[in-house]
Design an enzyme around this catalytic site. Sequence first.
Site, PDB file in Angstrom:
ATOM      1  N   ASN B 392       0.829  -1.199   0.000  1.00 57.52           N
ATOM      2  CA  ASN B 392       0.000   0.000   0.000  1.00 57.52           C
ATOM      3  C   ASN B 392       0.867   1.253   0.000  1.00 57.52           C
ATOM      4  O   ASN B 392       0.894   1.996  -0.975  1.00 57.52           O
ATOM      5  CB  ASN B 392      -0.923  -0.025   1.222  1.00 57.52           C
ATOM      6  CG  ASN B 392      -2.066   0.965   1.075  1.00 57.52           C
ATOM      7  OD1 ASN B 392      -2.050   1.827   0.201  1.00 57.52           O
ATOM      8  ND2 ASN B 392      -3.062   0.854   1.926  1.00 57.52           N
ATOM      9  N   ASP B 393       1.626   1.447   1.069  1.00 61.17           N
ATOM     10  CA  ASP B 393       2.398   2.675   1.202  1.00 61.17           C
ATOM     11  C   ASP B 393       3.384   2.881   0.053  1.00 61.17           C
ATOM     12  O   ASP B 393       3.606   4.004  -0.380  1.00 61.17           O
ATOM     13  CB  ASP B 393       3.160   2.664   2.535  1.00 61.17           C
ATOM     14  CG  ASP B 393       2.214   2.590   3.720  1.00 61.17           C
ATOM     15  OD1 ASP B 393       1.077   3.087   3.582  1.00 61.17           O
ATOM     16  OD2 ASP B 393       2.603   2.042   4.760  1.00 61.17           O
ATOM     17  N   VAL B 394       3.962   1.777  -0.475  1.00 66.33           N
ATOM     18  CA  VAL B 394       5.020   1.928  -1.477  1.00 66.33           C
ATOM     19  C   VAL B 394       4.473   2.331  -2.842  1.00 66.33           C
ATOM     20  O   VAL B 394       5.241   2.623  -3.748  1.00 66.33           O
ATOM     21  CB  VAL B 394       5.864   0.639  -1.619  1.00 66.33           C
ATOM     22  CG1 VAL B 394       6.589   0.338  -0.330  1.00 66.33           C
ATOM     23  CG2 VAL B 394       5.031  -0.530  -2.076  1.00 66.33           C
TER      24      VAL B 394
END
Lengths: 105, 466
Positions: B392-394
């Site tokens: 998600n964050d990446v």
Amino acid sequence: MSSGLALISIFVLAVFVGFEVVSKVSSTLHTPLMSGANAIHGVILVGAIIVASHSDNTLQLTLSLLAIVLATINMVGGFVVTDRMLEMFKVKKKPASSDTSGEVK
Amino acid sequence: MSRDLYDLIGLVAAICFILALKGLSHPKTARRGNLIGAAGATIATLVVFFYGDQLPLKNLPLILGAIVVGLVIGVPAARKVQLTQMPQLVALFNGVGGGAAALVAIVEYLKLGEEAAEKAGAIGAAVLIATIFTVVVGTTSFTGSIVTFLKLQELMTTRPVIFPGGRFVIAGNLVAILVCSGWVYSAADTTSVMVLMGLSALFGILFVLPVGGADVPIVISLLNAFTGLTVAASGYVLEATLLIVAGTLVGASGTILTRLMAEAMGRSLFGTLFGAFTATATAAGTADTRPVKSGSAEDVAILLNYARRVVIVPGFGLAVAQAQHTVRELADLLTAKGIDVAYGIHPVAGRMPGHMNVLLAEANVPYDQLVEMDEINPTFPQTDVSIVIGANDVVNPAAKTTPGCPIYGMPILDVQQSGNIIFLKRSMRPGFAGIENELLYDPKTTLLFGDAKASLTKVVSALKSL
């Protein structure tokens, strides 16, 4: 040179070696390198053994034996876990069979 | 054994450690480097048993017994740990190392106090300062590492823990440590050093609590460097040259490594450590009710079947679901259909830099299909489908577009430039950093909810029946 000063000289020189040795590392190796360095400081085990062998009362002995247990976990566990992480590099890079895998067509 | 021989063997061990760190910096030599380090540590440990005023060493059976206990705990833990849980194990190992250094310093301090009382002499100031340093930093590293462990193991919240007046509490704690250090310096008794230990333990906890989940690896690396320095300081107190060299090497290389890691994640070290104190409320956590497009495994299979190029973006969710084998099956199937498949690996995919490479290598994913971020990013415009699996964050564009959000400035995989995006997610829950991902609401995005492994298995069988 006094012994205190000799020790400090060693410290300063080791700082430069430490900086120099890991100046360029690919991000793939960050975790194994951290883990390996982590295992190396487990060498505090040597210090723990020295103080345990000089302890002459229960409090000191208990604390230093606890230190030995913790330091052994740090050192041995650290090297073993690093080795497991590095198993990936054992896998031989297969020569890509001349097709264009991984390239944009 | 003469002192010269003892020191000479110590020098050999020190050289081993330097070669170990050097070897660990390159993929080809990394494994050998680690083994050289282990050899150095073994030599260093063995040789202490043969040097001293009194041989065999006093308390020898107890010492050997304690080593055995350490082996029995440490080796199985390191061998059996799931590859996904490796980062927290490293954190724990680092913590116990710091704890060991602090204990050694305390015992040495107690002994010095006794000797000073007997001979009515004073303890050397430098030795006392080094001892106090070891107790403070070693204990901080110990409790700090425990908190990072709890965060990574998700036994506590992975978000930054901030409470009102936190910075004043920390400042007060630091002042108390300084004052108590002065007390230890002048009193040389057991009570003062125990109080110092307690205050330092509290500091370790307060220091790590405000650090957000995604930044935890950087903190582990920093604590690792700290522990190295405490080992060096113990070496000064014990006049053990090897400990000074080994500890300093780790301290210095650990500091560089911490900076490299922070750079790879696009964070400033200062921001990582103190960001939570300076940043005011972030935009994170706004509950969103906008519609998302979710699809079935068949929809996903069709999208994939007619693609020419597919990029797989694996994240920690893939590892948690143990889906690395299934994902390889999917990749093989697509390749067999003549579709171009590559894996886009973010430098911090997983929980630590390099973590994802380890996990995929375990599933025998060919090494040359793993493409690093800088190489894969320019190819996204030509990519028909990107499959984001448990990441998600990446891939969160907020890292580029939302100044002030916790991951702002982190380089990301530009999946939003590909033709279609498929997210395999367990739920709408935000990622480890706790930030909403705009990409989930993008019209190009299809979501496939469920456990990554179960979803992938369904996609694979749907693809086979097409």
